[in-house]
Scaffold this motif. Sequence first.
Motif, PDB file in Angstrom:
ATOM      1  N   TRP A 129      -5.411   6.783  -4.449  1.00 52.30           N
ATOM      2  CA  TRP A 129      -5.434   7.218  -3.147  1.00 52.30           C
ATOM      3  C   TRP A 129      -6.190   6.174  -2.226  1.00 52.30           C
ATOM      4  O   TRP A 129      -6.556   6.567  -1.042  1.00 52.30           O
ATOM      5  CB  TRP A 129      -6.039   8.655  -3.019  1.00 52.30           C
ATOM      6  CG  TRP A 129      -5.406   9.897  -3.250  1.00 52.30           C
ATOM      7  CD1 TRP A 129      -5.221  10.276  -4.710  1.00 52.30           C
ATOM      8  CD2 TRP A 129      -4.614  10.766  -2.598  1.00 52.30           C
ATOM      9  NE1 TRP A 129      -4.328  11.554  -4.683  1.00 52.30           N
ATOM     10  CE2 TRP A 129      -4.042  11.565  -3.489  1.00 52.30           C
ATOM     11  CE3 TRP A 129      -4.277  10.821  -1.005  1.00 52.30           C
ATOM     12  CZ2 TRP A 129      -2.764  12.581  -2.870  1.00 52.30           C
ATOM     13  CZ3 TRP A 129      -3.476  11.725  -0.728  1.00 52.30           C
ATOM     14  CH2 TRP A 129      -2.932  12.659  -1.526  1.00 52.30           C
ATOM     15  N   GLU A 130      -6.471   5.362  -2.994  1.00 50.89           N
ATOM     16  CA  GLU A 130      -7.197   4.032  -2.163  1.00 50.89           C
ATOM     17  C   GLU A 130      -6.410   3.568  -0.828  1.00 50.89           C
ATOM     18  O   GLU A 130      -7.251   3.261   0.080  1.00 50.89           O
ATOM     19  CB  GLU A 130      -7.593   2.766  -3.166  1.00 50.89           C
ATOM     20  CG  GLU A 130      -8.619   3.455  -4.035  1.00 50.89           C
ATOM     21  CD  GLU A 130      -8.924   2.237  -5.174  1.00 50.89           C
ATOM     22  OE1 GLU A 130      -8.191   1.120  -4.992  1.00 50.89           O
ATOM     23  OE2 GLU A 130      -9.678   2.206  -6.137  1.00 50.89           O
TER      24      GLU A 130
ATOM     25  N   GLN B 145       0.729  -1.282   0.029  1.00 48.45           N
ATOM     26  CA  GLN B 145      -0.045   0.094  -0.009  1.00 48.45           C
ATOM     27  C   GLN B 145       0.756   1.376   0.244  1.00 48.45           C
ATOM     28  O   GLN B 145       0.448   2.200  -0.631  1.00 48.45           O
ATOM     29  CB  GLN B 145      -0.924   0.124   1.221  1.00 48.45           C
ATOM     30  CG  GLN B 145      -1.841  -1.267   1.405  1.00 48.45           C
ATOM     31  CD  GLN B 145      -2.783  -1.216   0.316  1.00 48.45           C
ATOM     32  OE1 GLN B 145      -3.697  -0.487   0.022  1.00 48.45           O
ATOM     33  NE2 GLN B 145      -2.724  -2.513  -0.273  1.00 48.45           N
TER      34      GLN B 145
ATOM     35  N   TRP C 174      -7.425   5.459   2.146  1.00 53.28           N
ATOM     36  CA  TRP C 174      -8.679   5.429   2.902  1.00 53.28           C
ATOM     37  C   TRP C 174      -8.826   3.881   3.639  1.00 53.28           C
ATOM     38  O   TRP C 174      -9.412   3.740   4.456  1.00 53.28           O
ATOM     39  CB  TRP C 174      -9.870   5.196   1.719  1.00 53.28           C
ATOM     40  CG  TRP C 174      -9.670   6.447   0.701  1.00 53.28           C
ATOM     41  CD1 TRP C 174      -9.624   6.593  -0.613  1.00 53.28           C
ATOM     42  CD2 TRP C 174      -9.301   7.730   1.221  1.00 53.28           C
ATOM     43  NE1 TRP C 174      -9.424   7.830  -1.027  1.00 53.28           N
ATOM     44  CE2 TRP C 174      -9.186   8.625  -0.116  1.00 53.28           C
ATOM     45  CE3 TRP C 174      -9.157   8.566   2.193  1.00 53.28           C
ATOM     46  CZ2 TRP C 174      -8.835   9.986  -0.272  1.00 53.28           C
ATOM     47  CZ3 TRP C 174      -8.812   9.927   2.394  1.00 53.28           C
ATOM     48  CH2 TRP C 174      -8.833  10.628   1.090  1.00 53.28           C
TER      49      TRP C 174
ATOM     50  N   PRO D 177      -5.504  -2.166  -5.217  1.00 52.23           N
ATOM     51  CA  PRO D 177      -5.774  -0.849  -5.013  1.00 52.23           C
ATOM     52  C   PRO D 177      -4.915   0.510  -5.735  1.00 52.23           C
ATOM     53  O   PRO D 177      -3.854  -0.072  -6.045  1.00 52.23           O
ATOM     54  CB  PRO D 177      -5.440  -0.569  -3.193  1.00 52.23           C
ATOM     55  CG  PRO D 177      -5.631  -1.787  -2.912  1.00 52.23           C
ATOM     56  CD  PRO D 177      -5.293  -2.892  -3.787  1.00 52.23           C
TER      57      PRO D 177
END
Length: 317
Positions: A291-292, A274, A295, A288
């Motif tokens: 900007w996932e 990430q 979150w 992802p």
Amino acid sequence: MLQAQAPAQAQAPAQAPAPPQAQAPAQPQQPQNQPQQPPAQPHPQQSFAGAGGYVSSIPVRPTHLGHALLSEWTKIRSVRSTMWTLGVMVLLTVGIGLLTGAVIAGHSDSLGPESPLNYGTFGMMMGLIPLITLGVLVISSEYSTGMIRTTLTASPARARVLTAKAIVFFALSFVVTLVTTTVVAVAQYSMLSDMAKSAPTGAEWFKATVGVSLFTAMIGLLALAVGALLRHSAGAITLMVGVYLLPLVLAIFMQAESLKDIQTWLLEYALPSQLNVMYDVALTSSGPSGWEPLWIVTGLAAVTLGSAYAVIHKRDV
């Protein structure tokens, strides 16, 4: 004749002089238009002192979140663990970042489609470990030393104490990470800008500095919530380091064909992966993007911190 008058005069009692009457003191005249004084307000501690009890001269003020924030800021900046862990984090992030830029500049002629800002992920990947350690110690160290009893005596509202710790640590970790990532990004761009096909856009600069700093601070907040749940420094640090590194390590050793789906999922959602996405360096083509990751980590930290709020009132300390 003279002798007869003498007894008569002797029989007449001598009259004592009348005592002077006491005069009442003159009363001062009150002015006609004097304003009336308001009734005296009771002392804030009078209700605790009782009738005829002692009333302290120390003023009593109701406490609020600002007092808790000031207390937590004083504690976090006055302990040595904060300086050591943040110092190691900055040293690792900046040192590995500069070393990576120097190695690439000395052994490559072109970066291809990659941006010079992408290589900051190597230093931040290692710098997250000291930050995770500090996030746990912010609250677990008070349980280890027994200082939490003093903290809860001064501020009995336990949710307020946890909120103050979370706000102070999140702000501190965000500011330190923002300064560190900005230094690394500027240094790497100065070393590798001639090898890049195009200059990074403003959105790429923002994501590599502010976005990565928010992502890192959220992981630190997750570590603080785990420390509040376990209340044990060694156990919470071990758990958080395992959550951070173990999925990626397991994915590397899963070479069997039957485990390909699990391996792909671990590579997509492991925290280091990430972080790479925040630097626009994805390990896989799926999973992802953009900007996932921020979150996802924010939701994970919110759930864990909510669990800490739920159990903090059910414990003896």
